[in-house]
Scaffold this motif. Structure first.
Motif, mmCIF file in Angstrom:
data_model
loop_
_atom_site.group_PDB
_atom_site.id
_atom_site.type_symbol
_atom_site.label_atom_id
_atom_site.label_comp_id
_atom_site.label_asym_id
_atom_site.label_seq_id
_atom_site.Cartn_x
_atom_site.Cartn_y
_atom_site.Cartn_z
ATOM 1 N N ALA A 75 6.675 15.807 60.309
ATOM 2 C CA ALA A 75 7.390 17.072 60.502
ATOM 3 C C ALA A 75 6.707 18.221 59.768
ATOM 4 C CB ALA A 75 8.847 16.919 60.058
ATOM 5 N N GLY A 76 5.378 18.315 59.923
ATOM 6 C CA GLY A 76 4.639 19.415 59.323
ATOM 7 C C GLY A 76 4.133 19.142 57.920
ATOM 8 N N GLU A 77 4.530 18.063 57.317
ATOM 9 C CA GLU A 77 4.067 17.667 55.980
ATOM 10 C C GLU A 77 2.970 16.620 56.158
ATOM 11 O OE1 GLU A 77 4.214 18.833 52.596
ATOM 12 O OE2 GLU A 77 6.040 19.588 53.487
ATOM 13 N N MET A 78 1.763 16.907 55.704
ATOM 14 C CA MET A 78 0.652 15.967 55.853
ATOM 15 C C MET A 78 0.642 14.984 54.684
ATOM 16 S SD MET A 78 -0.512 16.736 58.729
ATOM 17 C CE MET A 78 -1.993 15.796 58.892
ATOM 18 N N VAL A 79 0.803 13.705 55.021
ATOM 19 C CA VAL A 79 0.784 12.639 54.020
ATOM 20 C C VAL A 79 -0.593 11.973 54.099
ATOM 21 C CG1 VAL A 79 1.863 10.490 53.272
ATOM 22 C CG2 VAL A 79 3.258 12.270 54.338
ATOM 23 N N PRO A 80 -1.371 11.987 53.015
ATOM 24 C CA PRO A 80 -2.709 11.389 53.058
ATOM 25 C C PRO A 80 -2.671 9.866 52.902
ATOM 26 C CG PRO A 80 -2.321 12.377 50.915
ATOM 27 C CD PRO A 80 -1.103 12.677 51.763
ATOM 28 N N SER A 81 -3.735 9.227 53.336
ATOM 29 C CA SER A 81 -3.974 7.788 53.104
ATOM 30 C C SER A 81 -2.790 6.902 53.477
ATOM 31 C CB SER A 81 -4.336 7.548 51.639
ATOM 32 O OG SER A 81 -5.469 8.276 51.285
#
Length: 156
Positions: A75-81
């Motif tokens: 929802a627009g929040e980029m979660v890495p790895s």
């Protein structure tokens, strides 16, 4: 100790498995690594994820497919790895993904968990997935869940 947050989508319909995986992956360029517990006739590389998933569904026994992603757009929040896993047992599929809680430093955790619940709920509705939940890994432990379906808790 660094905690992992895990999201589980249970009983993903066979006919929607590829769509669910590709919805989460977004683009093959987002895939860093592909592994499978069983031998597939399709080469395991990041450029042919669709073929890998289709081949995976042809395995007759239980198996696991693991995709390591650069990131996941929640929802627009980029979660890495992010580690995305597809588990096949009998004729059922579960899709789960996990990531480190420490990667959420920029975001207020409760706000993010609510976004994650909304995101997961939307995926479940879109693909008619009957059950989903999220918690500290392993999310199957109901005492360490952030949400089960539309309900929050017990962790908040």
């Amino acid at each position: 100790m660094e905690e992992l947050i895990e999201v589980v989508l249970e009983d993903v319909p066979h006919g929607d498995l590829l769509s669910v995986v590709m919805y989460l992956v977004k683009d093959y360029k987002n895939v860093v690594d592909v592994q499978c517990s069983e031998h597939l006739s399709t080469p395991l590389n990041c450029q042919n994820i669709e073929d890998v998933v289709v081949d995976f569904t042809k395995i007759e026994e239980g198996a696991a497919l693991i995709l390591r992603l650069n990131s996941l757009d929640v929802a627009g929040e980029m979660v890495p790895s992010v580690l995305l896993r597809v588990v096949k047992y009998e004729e059922k599929y579960d899709v789960d993904f996990n990531f480190s809680e420490s990667d959420l430093k920029r975001v207020e955790k409760f706000f993010f968990i609510r976004k994650l619940q909304f995101f997961t709920s939307e995926v479940a509705k879109k693909y008619k997935i009957p059950s989903f939940f999220c918690g500290v890994e392993p999310a199957s432990d109901e005492d360490t869940r952030y949400f089960t379906g539309q309900y929050l808790g017990p962790l908040r």
